[in-house]
Enzyme design. Sequence first.
Site, PDB file in Angstrom:
ATOM      1  N   SER A  87      21.719  -8.824 -20.476  1.00  0.00           N
ATOM      2  CA  SER A  87      21.456  -9.615 -21.681  1.00  0.00           C
ATOM      3  C   SER A  87      20.668 -10.879 -21.358  1.00  0.00           C
ATOM      4  O   SER A  87      21.103 -11.717 -20.565  1.00  0.00           O
ATOM      5  CB  SER A  87      22.781  -9.991 -22.350  1.00  0.00           C
ATOM      6  OG  SER A  87      22.537 -10.908 -23.389  1.00  0.00           O
TER       7      SER A  87
ATOM      8  N   HIS B 195      18.690  -6.321 -23.203  1.00  0.00           N
ATOM      9  CA  HIS B 195      19.442  -6.620 -24.425  1.00  0.00           C
ATOM     10  C   HIS B 195      19.076  -8.025 -24.903  1.00  0.00           C
ATOM     11  O   HIS B 195      19.232  -9.007 -24.168  1.00  0.00           O
ATOM     12  CB  HIS B 195      20.937  -6.511 -24.108  1.00  0.00           C
ATOM     13  CG  HIS B 195      21.840  -6.686 -25.282  1.00  0.00           C
ATOM     14  ND1 HIS B 195      22.174  -5.649 -26.125  1.00  0.00           N
ATOM     15  CD2 HIS B 195      22.496  -7.768 -25.755  1.00  0.00           C
ATOM     16  CE1 HIS B 195      22.997  -6.089 -27.061  1.00  0.00           C
ATOM     17  NE2 HIS B 195      23.208  -7.382 -26.866  1.00  0.00           N
TER      18      HIS B 195
ATOM     19  N   MET C 139      22.440 -10.696 -34.807  1.00  0.00           N
ATOM     20  CA  MET C 139      23.645 -11.313 -35.364  1.00  0.00           C
ATOM     21  C   MET C 139      23.166 -12.255 -36.462  1.00  0.00           C
ATOM     22  O   MET C 139      23.252 -13.482 -36.349  1.00  0.00           O
ATOM     23  CB  MET C 139      24.399 -12.059 -34.250  1.00  0.00           C
ATOM     24  CG  MET C 139      25.121 -11.108 -33.310  1.00  0.00           C
ATOM     25  SD  MET C 139      25.490 -11.854 -31.713  1.00  0.00           S
ATOM     26  CE  MET C 139      23.994 -11.427 -30.845  1.00  0.00           C
TER      27      MET C 139
HETATM   28  C1  DX5 Z   1      27.453 -12.183 -27.483  1.00  0.00           C
HETATM   29  C2  DX5 Z   1      26.238 -11.353 -27.201  1.00  0.00           C
HETATM   30  C3  DX5 Z   1      26.240 -10.707 -25.866  1.00  0.00           C
HETATM   31  C4  DX5 Z   1      26.254 -11.655 -24.697  1.00  0.00           C
HETATM   32  C5  DX5 Z   1      27.101 -11.012 -23.649  1.00  0.00           C
HETATM   33  O1  DX5 Z   1      27.469 -12.525 -28.827  1.00  0.00           O
HETATM   34  O2  DX5 Z   1      26.102 -10.321 -28.169  1.00  0.00           O
HETATM   35  O3  DX5 Z   1      25.178  -9.758 -25.733  1.00  0.00           O
HETATM   36  O4  DX5 Z   1      24.984 -11.926 -24.156  1.00  0.00           O
HETATM   37  O5  DX5 Z   1      27.283 -11.907 -22.607  1.00  0.00           O
HETATM   38  P1  DX5 Z   1      28.386 -11.683 -21.491  1.00  0.00           P
HETATM   39  O6  DX5 Z   1      28.097 -10.365 -20.833  1.00  0.00           O
HETATM   40  O7  DX5 Z   1      28.220 -12.867 -20.601  1.00  0.00           O
HETATM   41  O8  DX5 Z   1      29.739 -11.653 -22.198  1.00  0.00           O
HETATM   42 ZN    ZN Z   2      24.609  -8.691 -27.783  1.00  0.00          ZN
END
Ligand code: DX5
Ligand code: ZN
Length: 215
Positions: free
Chosen positions: A7, A32, A67
């Site tokens: 991500s 991502h 989101m």
């Molecule tokens: C959170 C995001 C995730 C985030 C995950 O709202 O949708 O994609 O980047 O981050 P980690 O893997 O650090 O929990």
């Molecule tokens: Zn995400």
Amino acid sequence: MALIAPSLLSADFLNLQKDCDMLNASEADWFHLDVMDGRFVPNISFGFPVIEPVCKATTKTCDVHLMILEPGNYAEAFQKAGADILTVHYEACAHLHRNLQQIRSLGMKAGVALNPHTPVYLLSDILQDIDLVCIMSVNPGFGGQKFIPQTLSKIAELKKMITDKNLATLIEIDGGVTLENAPSILAAGADVLVAGNTVFKSADPTATIAALKKL
Ligand code: DX5
Ligand code: ZN
């Protein structure tokens, strides 16, 4: 073998070219990209001025996680910016079927994300129209949170729904994925692991991606 989707949220925003180069040379499958509007979630991340150059710079599949409220207003713009997969939140879409049709008609794969409190059975009448279900294993809005264990039974339940209907829908897990909990997430039936902090805050991101890929 799981698909690995690091991500961007946890990347170094002053050195995105470096992180794109690292990712391109790694065993990662997808990139991502988390878009937050400060309305659907209590945080604001990044938009088109970041997404467009990153999608151009990466050789990986661009997996865009929206989101945001009213995602339909921006679907075409995300397609133009380079998204290959566009995921909208179940909780943000009063007309989910319409949103998914729009995404597919623009030539992208259509994803639906579920907040931790949203049960997977709510997708039973629309599963055939979804390419990817993203089960949130933290409350969306921030990287680096702790995995919610209840997610494991949601994965297993969704996997059974997909198998019973003989569909190819992928299950993606987003939030708090680590090298320690990934084996049980995969055993429950997940296909795609999103990893932000686990990859980008590790001493050797390329090796961490390879380790996730090996599980
Ligand atoms: C959170 C995001 C995730 C985030 C995950 O709202 O949708 O994609 O980047 O981050 P980690 O893997 O650090 O929990
Ligand atoms: Zn995400």
